[in-house]
Design a protein around this motif. Structure first.
Motif, mmCIF file in Angstrom:
data_model
loop_
_atom_site.group_PDB
_atom_site.id
_atom_site.type_symbol
_atom_site.label_atom_id
_atom_site.label_comp_id
_atom_site.label_asym_id
_atom_site.label_seq_id
_atom_site.Cartn_x
_atom_site.Cartn_y
_atom_site.Cartn_z
ATOM 1 N N CYS A 200 0.749 -1.134 0.308
ATOM 2 C CA CYS A 200 0.041 0.041 0.105
ATOM 3 C C CYS A 200 1.225 1.313 -0.377
ATOM 4 C CB CYS A 200 -0.880 -0.003 1.392
ATOM 5 S SG CYS A 200 -2.449 1.112 1.188
ATOM 6 N N ASP A 201 1.955 1.201 0.822
ATOM 7 C CA ASP A 201 3.207 2.278 0.970
ATOM 8 C C ASP A 201 3.625 2.618 -0.593
ATOM 9 O OD1 ASP A 201 2.077 2.973 3.689
ATOM 10 O OD2 ASP A 201 3.721 1.888 4.189
ATOM 11 N N VAL A 202 3.967 1.648 -1.086
ATOM 12 C CA VAL A 202 4.473 1.555 -2.087
ATOM 13 C C VAL A 202 3.185 2.360 -3.508
ATOM 14 C CG1 VAL A 202 5.161 0.402 -4.241
ATOM 15 C CG2 VAL A 202 6.204 -0.137 -1.913
ATOM 16 N N ALA A 203 2.343 1.610 -3.426
ATOM 17 C CA ALA A 203 1.106 1.931 -3.937
ATOM 18 C C ALA A 203 1.214 4.603 -4.194
ATOM 19 C CB ALA A 203 0.047 1.191 -4.260
ATOM 20 N N VAL A 204 1.054 3.769 -2.822
ATOM 21 C CA VAL A 204 1.302 5.230 -2.126
ATOM 22 C C VAL A 204 2.162 6.371 -2.993
ATOM 23 C CG1 VAL A 204 0.943 7.206 -0.810
ATOM 24 C CG2 VAL A 204 -0.557 5.488 -0.504
ATOM 25 N N ALA A 205 3.013 5.514 -3.079
ATOM 26 C CA ALA A 205 3.917 6.538 -3.649
ATOM 27 C C ALA A 205 4.392 6.974 -5.686
ATOM 28 C CB ALA A 205 5.505 5.889 -3.151
ATOM 29 N N MET A 206 3.777 5.806 -5.610
ATOM 30 C CA MET A 206 3.985 5.391 -7.444
ATOM 31 C C MET A 206 2.780 6.555 -7.441
ATOM 32 S SD MET A 206 4.052 1.318 -7.619
ATOM 33 C CE MET A 206 5.435 0.845 -7.702
ATOM 34 N N ARG A 207 1.547 6.370 -7.137
ATOM 35 C CA ARG A 207 0.304 6.883 -7.395
ATOM 36 C C ARG A 207 1.116 8.752 -7.197
ATOM 37 N NH1 ARG A 207 -2.474 10.750 -4.686
ATOM 38 N NH2 ARG A 207 -4.795 11.119 -6.280
ATOM 39 N N LYS A 208 2.142 9.131 -6.105
ATOM 40 C CA LYS A 208 2.196 10.342 -6.311
ATOM 41 C C LYS A 208 3.344 11.067 -6.913
ATOM 42 C CE LYS A 208 0.657 10.864 -1.681
ATOM 43 N NZ LYS A 208 1.307 11.920 -0.259
ATOM 44 N N ILE A 209 3.924 9.780 -7.429
ATOM 45 C CA ILE A 209 5.155 10.465 -8.450
ATOM 46 C C ILE A 209 3.846 10.486 -9.794
ATOM 47 C CG2 ILE A 209 7.120 9.020 -10.389
ATOM 48 C CD1 ILE A 209 7.837 7.532 -7.481
ATOM 49 N N GLY A 210 3.441 9.944 -10.516
ATOM 50 C CA GLY A 210 1.902 9.869 -11.412
ATOM 51 C C GLY A 210 1.171 11.421 -11.159
ATOM 52 N N VAL A 211 1.624 11.799 -10.250
ATOM 53 C CA VAL A 211 0.388 12.859 -9.931
ATOM 54 C C VAL A 211 1.606 14.312 -10.628
ATOM 55 C CG1 VAL A 211 -0.490 14.593 -8.432
ATOM 56 C CG2 VAL A 211 -1.347 12.239 -8.796
ATOM 57 N N ALA A 212 3.192 13.899 -10.110
ATOM 58 C CA ALA A 212 3.980 14.959 -10.120
ATOM 59 C C ALA A 212 3.972 15.237 -11.791
ATOM 60 C CB ALA A 212 5.196 14.971 -9.193
ATOM 61 N N LEU A 213 4.549 13.683 -11.920
ATOM 62 C CA LEU A 213 4.846 13.560 -13.557
ATOM 63 C C LEU A 213 3.690 14.427 -14.697
ATOM 64 C CD1 LEU A 213 6.563 9.675 -14.074
ATOM 65 C CD2 LEU A 213 7.584 12.199 -14.434
ATOM 66 N N LEU A 214 1.979 14.039 -14.547
ATOM 67 C CA LEU A 214 0.967 14.564 -15.196
ATOM 68 C C LEU A 214 1.345 16.143 -14.805
ATOM 69 C CD1 LEU A 214 -1.281 13.454 -16.122
ATOM 70 C CD2 LEU A 214 -2.613 14.206 -14.740
ATOM 71 N N LYS A 215 2.182 16.451 -13.378
ATOM 72 C CA LYS A 215 1.228 18.284 -13.725
ATOM 73 C C LYS A 215 2.839 19.074 -14.310
ATOM 74 C CE LYS A 215 -1.655 18.698 -9.623
ATOM 75 N NZ LYS A 215 -2.739 19.382 -9.977
ATOM 76 N N LYS A 216 3.838 17.929 -14.496
ATOM 77 C CA LYS A 216 5.062 18.257 -15.033
ATOM 78 C C LYS A 216 5.292 18.196 -16.459
ATOM 79 C CE LYS A 216 9.292 17.391 -14.047
ATOM 80 N NZ LYS A 216 9.895 18.532 -14.244
ATOM 81 N N GLY A 217 3.592 17.222 -16.952
ATOM 82 C CA GLY A 217 3.203 17.445 -18.608
ATOM 83 C C GLY A 217 3.756 16.535 -19.302
ATOM 84 N N ARG A 218 4.203 15.155 -18.197
ATOM 85 C CA ARG A 218 5.092 14.313 -18.817
ATOM 86 C C ARG A 218 3.733 13.473 -18.639
ATOM 87 N NH1 ARG A 218 10.843 14.139 -15.459
ATOM 88 N NH2 ARG A 218 10.586 12.093 -15.796
ATOM 89 N N LYS A 219 2.706 13.126 -19.924
ATOM 90 C CA LYS A 219 1.556 12.177 -19.229
ATOM 91 C C LYS A 219 2.070 10.870 -19.399
ATOM 92 C CE LYS A 219 -1.202 15.692 -20.759
ATOM 93 N NZ LYS A 219 -2.363 16.597 -21.339
ATOM 94 N N ALA A 220 2.948 10.263 -20.503
ATOM 95 C CA ALA A 220 2.990 8.919 -20.943
ATOM 96 C C ALA A 220 3.458 8.050 -19.498
ATOM 97 C CB ALA A 220 3.680 8.998 -21.765
ATOM 98 N N GLU A 221 4.828 8.986 -19.090
ATOM 99 C CA GLU A 221 5.136 8.358 -17.326
ATOM 100 C C GLU A 221 4.314 8.627 -16.861
ATOM 101 O OE1 GLU A 221 9.652 9.773 -16.769
ATOM 102 O OE2 GLU A 221 8.296 11.085 -19.231
ATOM 103 N N ALA A 222 3.415 9.017 -15.995
ATOM 104 C CA ALA A 222 2.289 9.310 -15.477
ATOM 105 C C ALA A 222 2.006 8.450 -15.319
ATOM 106 C CB ALA A 222 1.438 10.908 -15.507
ATOM 107 N N MET A 223 1.329 7.662 -16.684
ATOM 108 C CA MET A 223 0.071 7.189 -17.218
ATOM 109 C C MET A 223 0.723 5.368 -16.660
ATOM 110 S SD MET A 223 -3.058 5.950 -17.925
ATOM 111 C CE MET A 223 -3.854 5.072 -19.263
ATOM 112 N N HIS A 224 2.396 5.237 -16.921
ATOM 113 C CA HIS A 224 3.230 3.784 -16.344
ATOM 114 C C HIS A 224 2.995 3.654 -14.750
ATOM 115 C CE1 HIS A 224 5.287 0.592 -16.868
ATOM 116 N NE2 HIS A 224 6.224 1.968 -15.850
ATOM 117 N N SER A 225 2.703 5.128 -14.156
ATOM 118 C CA SER A 225 2.943 5.285 -13.221
ATOM 119 C C SER A 225 2.294 4.657 -12.291
ATOM 120 C CB SER A 225 3.164 6.622 -12.393
ATOM 121 O OG SER A 225 4.098 6.811 -10.665
ATOM 122 N N PHE A 226 0.548 5.650 -12.726
ATOM 123 C CA PHE A 226 -0.492 4.749 -12.035
ATOM 124 C C PHE A 226 -1.187 3.478 -12.545
ATOM 125 C CE2 PHE A 226 -1.337 9.597 -13.591
ATOM 126 C CZ PHE A 226 -1.200 9.674 -11.707
#
Length: 269
Positions: A200-226
């Motif tokens: 669960c803790d790992v998934a939380v970190a992965m999701r937040k990485i996705g959010v940060a990537l999305l905010k930076k416009g790196r959408k493909a990487e964000a999707m992979h992280s989600f």
């Protein structure tokens, strides 16, 4: 499965069982009181949850536990009261009770105790929600200054500290720093816990990485992280009703619709 009313009924039966003198231990009964309050929060019955949390605090004040045990249990009850205020969006009251819990713990614990570190982190999270970023960073400063020396670099407290610092950076729109904090959080969590405990803790970190990537416009990487976050949760048999699962699916859906400004995409559940 979000059948909170059924869960509350079960807890009520057990609560009555442990109220009987022949079955009661104060610690177990207190744990049931706090758990009941948590269930009523999940069921969005905040006034009931508050009444039960206040009951728990009074119960411990009147208990025959040792001073040390009583003090730590009082802090748990105070944090539960704070959680109800947070859910009611009464953040000043929430902070008041979190600070009370911190001071109560500080009276009986050493400065390096993990419970004090967690208390400081919870206070910082509320400052972040208020937009009081300087105060949030100040709340974390004491832990940051001694974290590596006190806990080592691969410790859950260090991961939680970095995650919270990342939240502060993200809310300030300093996305590069937020991403660095979340990546380091993920790295530590993968090292410091057995897989079943860390999923669960790992998934939380992965999701937040996705959010940060999305905010930076790196959408493909964000999707992979989600997707990785969802896979971690599914492998651990998390229900589709779990808040983290639902929020991650929401973020992926927003991505698929190519929404550039994801106003509802946040690191907070």
């Amino acid at each position: 499965n979000k059948e909170y009313a059924c869960a509350i009924q079960c807890m009520n039966v057990l609560h009555q069982y442990y109220r009987k003198p022949e079955n009661n231990t104060e610690g177990r009964l207190f744990a049931f009181i706090i758990r009941k309050s948590q269930l009523h929060i999940l069921n969005e019955e905040y006034d009931v949850a508050m009444d039960i949390a206040q009951e728990g605090l009074q119960f411990i004040r009147n208990s025959n536990n040792t001073k040390h045990t009583k003090t730590l249990q009082m802090a748990v009850a105070m944090e539960q009261i704070a959680k109800v205020f947070e859910k009611k969006i009464m953040l000043e009251e929430c902070l008041k009770w979190l600070n009370k819990a911190f001071l109560v713990r500080a009276a009986v614990l050493s400065e390096s105790d993990e419970l004090l570190a967690k208390s400081s982190i919870e206070i910082a999270k509320i400052y972040c929600k208020q937009g009081e970023f300087a105060k949030g960073k100040l709340a974390l400063k004491g832990i940051r200054d001694k974290s590596a020396k006190t806990y080592g670099i691969n410790h859950p407290i260090v991961a939680l500290l970095l995650e919270t610092l990342g939240d502060l950076y993200l809310e300030q729109k300093v996305y590069t720093n937020a991403l660095k904090c979340y990546m380091k959080t993920l790295e530590i969590r993968r090292r410091c816990k057995p897989y079943k405990e860390r999923s669960c803790d790992v998934a939380v970190a992965m999701r937040k990485i996705g959010v940060a990537l999305l905010k930076k416009g790196r959408k493909a990487e964000a999707m992979h992280s989600f997707s990785e976050a969802l896979d971690a949760l599914r492998r651990s048999h998390f229900s589709k009703h779990h808040p983290l699962v639902g929020k991650t699916i929401h973020d992926m859906t927003a991505f698929e619709h190519d929404e550039d400004e994801l106003e509802s995409t946040s690191v907070f559940l």
